[in-house]
Enzyme design. Structure first.
Site, PDB file in Angstrom:
ATOM      1  N   HIS A   7       5.654   2.360   2.962  1.00 59.61           N
ATOM      2  CA  HIS A   7       5.257   1.454   4.042  1.00 59.61           C
ATOM      3  C   HIS A   7       6.436   0.582   4.485  1.00 59.61           C
ATOM      4  CE1 HIS A   7       2.945  -2.332   5.284  1.00 59.61           C
ATOM      5  NE2 HIS A   7       2.650  -1.421   6.204  1.00 59.61           N
ATOM      6  N   ARG A   8       6.863   0.758   5.709  1.00 56.88           N
ATOM      7  CA  ARG A   8       8.066   0.087   6.259  1.00 56.88           C
ATOM      8  C   ARG A   8       9.297   0.470   5.430  1.00 56.88           C
ATOM      9  NH1 ARG A   8       5.490  -6.048   6.920  1.00 56.88           N
ATOM     10  NH2 ARG A   8       3.418  -5.363   7.514  1.00 56.88           N
ATOM     11  N   GLU A  34       6.649   5.261   6.653  1.00 57.94           N
ATOM     12  CA  GLU A  34       5.929   4.583   7.746  1.00 57.94           C
ATOM     13  C   GLU A  34       6.886   3.569   8.366  1.00 57.94           C
ATOM     14  OE1 GLU A  34       3.223   1.427   9.519  1.00 57.94           O
ATOM     15  OE2 GLU A  34       4.812   1.200   8.045  1.00 57.94           O
ATOM     16  N   ASP A  36       7.433   0.768  12.043  1.00 59.81           N
ATOM     17  CA  ASP A  36       6.802   0.103  13.193  1.00 59.81           C
ATOM     18  C   ASP A  36       7.792   0.090  14.358  1.00 59.81           C
ATOM     19  OD1 ASP A  36       4.395  -1.079  11.733  1.00 59.81           O
ATOM     20  OD2 ASP A  36       6.080  -1.828  10.540  1.00 59.81           O
ATOM     21  N   HIS A  49       8.717  -4.937  12.676  1.00 57.91           N
ATOM     22  CA  HIS A  49       7.272  -5.158  12.594  1.00 57.91           C
ATOM     23  C   HIS A  49       6.768  -6.328  13.431  1.00 57.91           C
ATOM     24  CE1 HIS A  49       3.525  -6.748  10.887  1.00 57.91           C
ATOM     25  NE2 HIS A  49       3.233  -5.483  10.596  1.00 57.91           N
ATOM     26  N   GLU A 110       4.326   3.949  13.793  1.00 59.33           N
ATOM     27  CA  GLU A 110       3.267   3.077  14.327  1.00 59.33           C
ATOM     28  C   GLU A 110       3.740   2.393  15.603  1.00 59.33           C
ATOM     29  OE1 GLU A 110       1.717  -0.153  11.856  1.00 59.33           O
ATOM     30  OE2 GLU A 110       0.710  -0.965  13.625  1.00 59.33           O
ATOM     31  N   LYS A 112       3.596  -0.537  17.778  1.00 54.97           N
ATOM     32  CA  LYS A 112       3.198  -1.917  17.496  1.00 54.97           C
ATOM     33  C   LYS A 112       3.096  -2.711  18.793  1.00 54.97           C
ATOM     34  CE  LYS A 112       2.640  -3.783  13.538  1.00 54.97           C
ATOM     35  NZ  LYS A 112       1.347  -3.515  12.902  1.00 54.97           N
ATOM     36  N   ASP A 230       3.621   0.030  -0.396  1.00 53.13           N
ATOM     37  CA  ASP A 230       4.927  -0.636  -0.510  1.00 53.13           C
ATOM     38  C   ASP A 230       5.662  -0.165  -1.768  1.00 53.13           C
ATOM     39  OD1 ASP A 230       4.413  -2.298   1.727  1.00 53.13           O
ATOM     40  OD2 ASP A 230       3.365  -3.761   0.473  1.00 53.13           O
TER      41      ASP A 230
HETATM   42  O1  G3P Z   1      -0.007   1.785   9.197  1.00 55.73           O
HETATM   43  C1  G3P Z   1      -0.656   0.942   8.367  1.00 55.73           C
HETATM   44  C2  G3P Z   1      -0.044  -0.441   8.345  1.00 55.73           C
HETATM   45  O2  G3P Z   1       1.332  -0.336   8.507  1.00 55.73           O
HETATM   46  C3  G3P Z   1      -0.619  -1.309   9.400  1.00 55.73           C
HETATM   47  O3  G3P Z   1      -0.377  -2.652   9.184  1.00 55.73           O
HETATM   48  O4  G3P Z   1       0.731  -4.746   9.695  1.00 55.73           O
HETATM   49  O5  G3P Z   1       1.668  -3.296   7.958  1.00 55.73           O
HETATM   50  O6  G3P Z   1       1.854  -2.659  10.329  1.00 55.73           O
HETATM   51  P1  G3P Z   1       1.039  -3.354   9.302  1.00 55.73           P
HETATM   52 CA    CA Z   2       2.917  -0.587  10.173  1.00 49.89          CA
END
Ligand code: G3P
Ligand code: CA
Length: 261
Positions: A7-8, A34, A36, A49, A110, A112, A230
């Site tokens: 994640h990120r 993942e 953003d 993000h 993603e 955003k 994460d």
């Molecule tokens: O894709 C799931 C998650 O990344 C969405 O929330 O705020 O971490 O971008 P956020």
């Molecule tokens: Ca995200």
């Protein structure tokens, strides 16, 4: 098989959404990344993000009101640790070129949005993603579900996935309505029955953001298509050492039921 998405990037070990975080995720063995994306004021898709630079870069401006060259002047690493001083906000294309080196690596991009969900981000990013990526291991997600319909119009073969927190009754039906091939629910918004039913309807399920070991195990046992975390290193360790394969578990369950009957 469940794909572990960093994640990120490897965001516990490196500043989120930076090239260091993405490289580290690959080093750790994550199956996917993942990230953003937003548009700079001069329409370059960039990887960050928040709406502003305040939290993760050395500035205060609004991302969509700042030019790409100005965004690049900011330090996106020092907020995390002095050892990441000089890290920059990546462009989407930079990440796509990096990911090209790893043909099996999944990307979850993603879209955003913070206020105006206009179509420009889709129009600028989808052709770029299509140029660099195969639909086999790419998923485009967003909280702005209307924009996923636009993605589908430009690239019908790519997986799109609504991100959501609500307790949907039949998420597979909703996904189909917006032409999505996957759902990315907040982990509290999905259970075993919804996971299995969605998959039975051909919809992939990738909950977010799961860092707790017990929950990682649970979603591995439910055979979610992906886990967005994460801590990809923790998830991979659980997957390799402790995950009980579904088939074996079923076999023991059957035997146990026979014994206690
Ligand atoms: O894709 C799931 C998650 O990344 C969405 O929330 O705020 O971490 O971008 P956020
Ligand atoms: Ca995200």
């Amino acid at each position: 098989m469940t794909i572990i998405f960093a994640h990120r990037g490897a965001s516990k070990q490196c500043p989120e959404n930076t090239m260091s975080a993405f490289k580290r995720a690959v080093e750790l063995g994550a199956g996917g990344i993942e990230l953003d994306i937003q548009l700079s004021s001069d329409h370059v898709p960039v990887v960050i993000h928040d709406r502003t630079l305040k939290r993760t870069a050395s500035g205060r401006s609004i991302v969509t009101e700042t030019s790409f060259s100005d965004l690049r002047k900011h330090d996106a690493g020092s907020w995390f640790s002095p050892s990441f001083k000089g890290e920059v906000i990546p462009s989407l294309e930079e990440v796509l070129i990096f990911a090209n080196e790893f043909p099996d690596l999944w990307l979850n991009i993603e879209l955003k949005y913070y206020s105006d969900t206009n179509t420009e981000l889709v129009e600028k990013s989808v052709p770029l993603i299509k140029k660099h990526r195969s639909e086999k291991n790419t998923v485009i997600s967003s909280f702005a579900h209307n924009r996923l319909v636009d993605v589908h119009k430009l690239w019908s073969k790519v997986e799109t996935a609504p991100i959501y927190k609500a307790n949907l009754e039949e998420p597979w039906d909703y996904a189909k309505q917006i032409k999505a091939k996957a759902i990315h629910p907040q982990f509290r918004a999905v259970n075993r029955a919804l996971t299995k039913a969605s998959q039975a309807h051909g919809i992939n399920v990738r909950p977010y953001t799961i860092n707790d070991e017990r929950l990682i195990k649970q979603f591995l046992e439910w055979e979610a298509d992906g886990i967005i975390t994460d801590v990809p290193d923790v998830a991979l360790k659980i997957m390799k050492n402790e995950h009980i394969p579904q088939e074996r578990r079923k076999w023991w369950k059957v035997l146990w039921q026979y014994i206690v009957r």
